[in-house]
Design a protein around this motif. Structure first.
Motif, PDB file in Angstrom:
ATOM      1  N   ALA A  63     -11.991  -6.858  -9.786  1.00 23.15           N
ATOM      2  CA  ALA A  63     -13.341  -6.524  -9.331  1.00 23.15           C
ATOM      3  C   ALA A  63     -13.246  -6.085  -7.872  1.00 23.15           C
ATOM      4  N   VAL A  64     -14.120  -5.158  -7.497  1.00 20.42           N
ATOM      5  CA  VAL A  64     -14.061  -4.596  -6.143  1.00 20.42           C
ATOM      6  C   VAL A  64     -15.397  -4.804  -5.427  1.00 20.42           C
ATOM      7  N   VAL A  65     -15.305  -5.303  -4.204  1.00 17.51           N
ATOM      8  CA  VAL A  65     -16.493  -5.449  -3.357  1.00 17.51           C
ATOM      9  C   VAL A  65     -16.271  -4.580  -2.120  1.00 17.51           C
ATOM     10  N   GLN A  66     -17.181  -3.645  -1.885  1.00 21.46           N
ATOM     11  CA  GLN A  66     -17.047  -2.766  -0.720  1.00 21.46           C
ATOM     12  C   GLN A  66     -18.146  -3.069   0.288  1.00 21.46           C
ATOM     13  N   PHE A  67     -17.714  -3.552   1.440  1.00 24.07           N
ATOM     14  CA  PHE A  67     -18.656  -3.787   2.531  1.00 24.07           C
ATOM     15  C   PHE A  67     -18.652  -2.548   3.431  1.00 24.07           C
ATOM     16  N   GLN A 113     -23.057 -12.385  -2.185  1.00 28.67           N
ATOM     17  CA  GLN A 113     -23.426 -13.214  -3.350  1.00 28.67           C
ATOM     18  C   GLN A 113     -22.628 -12.779  -4.582  1.00 28.67           C
ATOM     19  N   GLN A 114     -22.504 -11.460  -4.754  1.00 25.59           N
ATOM     20  CA  GLN A 114     -21.719 -10.951  -5.889  1.00 25.59           C
ATOM     21  C   GLN A 114     -20.235 -11.304  -5.703  1.00 25.59           C
ATOM     22  N   ALA A 115     -19.747 -11.157  -4.474  1.00 22.09           N
ATOM     23  CA  ALA A 115     -18.344 -11.503  -4.188  1.00 22.09           C
ATOM     24  C   ALA A 115     -18.092 -12.962  -4.545  1.00 22.09           C
ATOM     25  N   LYS A 116     -19.018 -13.824  -4.140  1.00 24.54           N
ATOM     26  CA  LYS A 116     -18.862 -15.268  -4.406  1.00 24.54           C
ATOM     27  C   LYS A 116     -18.796 -15.551  -5.903  1.00 24.54           C
ATOM     28  N   ALA A 117     -19.638 -14.868  -6.661  1.00 21.50           N
ATOM     29  CA  ALA A 117     -19.637 -15.074  -8.117  1.00 21.50           C
ATOM     30  C   ALA A 117     -18.271 -14.700  -8.694  1.00 21.50           C
ATOM     31  N   TRP A 118     -17.707 -13.602  -8.235  1.00 22.27           N
ATOM     32  CA  TRP A 118     -16.386 -13.190  -8.751  1.00 22.27           C
ATOM     33  C   TRP A 118     -15.296 -14.147  -8.271  1.00 22.27           C
ATOM     34  N   LEU A 119     -15.475 -14.713  -7.092  1.00 19.99           N
ATOM     35  CA  LEU A 119     -14.474 -15.660  -6.573  1.00 19.99           C
ATOM     36  C   LEU A 119     -14.520 -17.005  -7.307  1.00 19.99           C
ATOM     37  N   GLN A 120     -15.526 -17.149  -8.215  1.00 17.77           N
ATOM     38  CA  GLN A 120     -15.594 -18.379  -9.025  1.00 17.77           C
ATOM     39  C   GLN A 120     -15.241 -18.109 -10.485  1.00 17.77           C
ATOM     40  N   ASP A 121     -14.940 -16.852 -10.797  1.00 18.53           N
ATOM     41  CA  ASP A 121     -14.752 -16.443 -12.194  1.00 18.53           C
ATOM     42  C   ASP A 121     -13.257 -16.384 -12.525  1.00 18.53           C
ATOM     43  N   ASP A 139     -20.633 -11.014  12.501  1.00 11.46           N
ATOM     44  CA  ASP A 139     -21.426 -12.219  12.229  1.00 11.46           C
ATOM     45  C   ASP A 139     -22.457 -12.039  11.120  1.00 11.46           C
ATOM     46  N   TYR A 140     -22.247 -11.071  10.248  1.00 13.95           N
ATOM     47  CA  TYR A 140     -23.154 -10.895   9.115  1.00 13.95           C
ATOM     48  C   TYR A 140     -22.887 -11.974   8.069  1.00 13.95           C
ATOM     49  N   LEU A 141     -21.621 -12.403   8.003  1.00 13.52           N
ATOM     50  CA  LEU A 141     -21.239 -13.466   7.075  1.00 13.52           C
ATOM     51  C   LEU A 141     -20.688 -14.631   7.870  1.00 13.52           C
ATOM     52  N   ASP A 142     -20.887 -15.831   7.327  1.00 14.05           N
ATOM     53  CA  ASP A 142     -20.403 -17.034   7.967  1.00 14.05           C
ATOM     54  C   ASP A 142     -18.932 -17.248   7.589  1.00 14.05           C
ATOM     55  N   LEU A 143     -18.076 -17.298   8.594  1.00 12.47           N
ATOM     56  CA  LEU A 143     -16.634 -17.397   8.334  1.00 12.47           C
ATOM     57  C   LEU A 143     -16.279 -18.665   7.551  1.00 12.47           C
ATOM     58  N   ASP A 144     -16.932 -19.781   7.877  1.00 13.07           N
ATOM     59  CA  ASP A 144     -16.658 -21.032   7.148  1.00 13.07           C
ATOM     60  C   ASP A 144     -16.953 -20.874   5.657  1.00 13.07           C
ATOM     61  N   GLU A 148     -14.317 -21.156   2.636  1.00 12.46           N
ATOM     62  CA  GLU A 148     -14.548 -22.131   1.570  1.00 12.46           C
ATOM     63  C   GLU A 148     -14.457 -21.454   0.192  1.00 12.46           C
ATOM     64  N   ALA A 149     -15.086 -20.293   0.084  1.00 14.32           N
ATOM     65  CA  ALA A 149     -15.051 -19.568  -1.200  1.00 14.32           C
ATOM     66  C   ALA A 149     -13.619 -19.158  -1.558  1.00 14.32           C
ATOM     67  N   LEU A 150     -12.838 -18.756  -0.548  1.00 14.21           N
ATOM     68  CA  LEU A 150     -11.444 -18.362  -0.802  1.00 14.21           C
ATOM     69  C   LEU A 150     -10.624 -19.571  -1.243  1.00 14.21           C
ATOM     70  N   ASN A 151     -10.836 -20.700  -0.562  1.00 13.50           N
ATOM     71  CA  ASN A 151     -10.089 -21.918  -0.891  1.00 13.50           C
ATOM     72  C   ASN A 151     -10.417 -22.456  -2.279  1.00 13.50           C
ATOM     73  N   ASN A 152     -11.672 -22.291  -2.698  1.00 13.75           N
ATOM     74  CA  ASN A 152     -12.109 -22.862  -3.977  1.00 13.75           C
ATOM     75  C   ASN A 152     -11.976 -21.905  -5.153  1.00 13.75           C
ATOM     76  N   ARG A 153     -11.389 -20.749  -4.926  1.00  9.93           N
ATOM     77  CA  ARG A 153     -11.287 -19.774  -6.032  1.00  9.93           C
ATOM     78  C   ARG A 153     -10.311 -20.291  -7.094  1.00  9.93           C
ATOM     79  N   PRO A 154     -10.375 -19.698  -8.310  1.00 15.63           N
ATOM     80  CA  PRO A 154      -9.452 -20.112  -9.365  1.00 15.63           C
ATOM     81  C   PRO A 154      -7.991 -19.982  -8.911  1.00 15.63           C
ATOM     82  N   LYS A 155      -7.173 -20.909  -9.355  1.00 18.36           N
ATOM     83  CA  LYS A 155      -5.792 -21.010  -8.858  1.00 18.36           C
ATOM     84  C   LYS A 155      -4.973 -19.726  -9.060  1.00 18.36           C
TER      85      LYS A 155
END
Ligand code: ATP
Ligand code: MG
Length: 199
Positions: A63-67, A113-121, A139-144, A148-155
């Motif tokens: 999946a691709v997310v383009q900022f 929000q879409q990126a986060k959903a894919w990072l949990q799939d 500062d558009y996104l919170d680094l923490d 967190e989303a990167l750390n909690n992604r599927p293994k």
């Protein structure tokens, strides 16, 4: 090659083989990889898309997310969407064109929000977060929250983050970091961005 040279060559190759075999034997961990591709040279996004093609070519899911690329036509998107790769594209152009911090922040948040959903799939093998570094720098996104989303992604899920000036915490977290150095760029010599090459 004389017999002696041939013998030396064989010996050297044998040593190289032993070293490579040893390294291969040591790499026993099976997990997804977090890669950051940063630096001022050309080739960050194209590298990320190359890996997406590699993944999809194996019948795996990406999946691709383009900022910040909303108003640009993107050749890779035309191709990869037709190959079933979902895209989330931030619905704004370059920030120095829109010059509205609130709408830019909202656009970044919505895309995230879409990126986060894919990072949990765990069905998705690879997520490309193209130009994410700027969202953190501005500062558009919170680094923490990103970390967190990167750390909690599927293994087994791999993630690629591209963009200049990657935050130190992102490069520290990453398994693979590549910095593309600008030696020269056609644009600096007045050559326009070329369709099918630059976008
Ligand atoms: P590409 O998408 O070609 O891999 P990139 O992702 O490394 O480039 P970006 O900073 O995202 O680089 O820039 C996107 C656009 O800007 C591309 O059209 C690219 O050719 C151009 N570009 C990249 N590096 C430079 C540079 N050093 N000077 C001028 N233009 C550049
Ligand atoms: Mg790029």
């Amino acid at each position: 090659m004389t017999d002696k040279n041939q013998e030396k060559y064989k010996e050297r190759q044998q040593k190289v083989k032993e070293q490579v075999d040893q390294k291969v034997a040591q790499a026993t961990i099976e997990q997804g990889i977090l890669q950051v591709i940063t630096g001022n040279g050309k080739g960050k996004s194209t590298s990320g898309f190359g890996t997406v093609a590699r993944c999809v070519g194996h019948g795996m899911k990406a999946a691709v997310v383009q900022f910040i690329k909303g108003t640009w036509e993107c050749g890779e998107r035309n191709l990869l969407e037709s190959a079933g790769v979902p895209f989330a594209v931030m619905k704004t152009g370059f920030t120095w064109e829109t010059q509205n911090r609130d709408t830019d922040t909202q656009a970044a948040q919505a895309t995230w929000q879409q990126a986060k959903a894919w990072l949990q799939d765990d069905e998705i093998n690879l997520v490309l977060l193209d130009e994410l570094t700027y969202m953190v720098s501005y500062d558009y996104l919170d680094l923490d929250e990103v970390i967190e989303a990167l750390n909690n992604r599927p293994k087994m899920q791999s993630v690629i983050i591209t963009g200049r000036g990657a935050h130190r915490r992102l490069t520290e977290l990453a398994d693979t970091v590549s910095e593309v150095r600008n030696v020269k760029h056609a644009f600096e010599a007045g050559i326009q961005a070329q369709k099918g090459f630059d976008y």
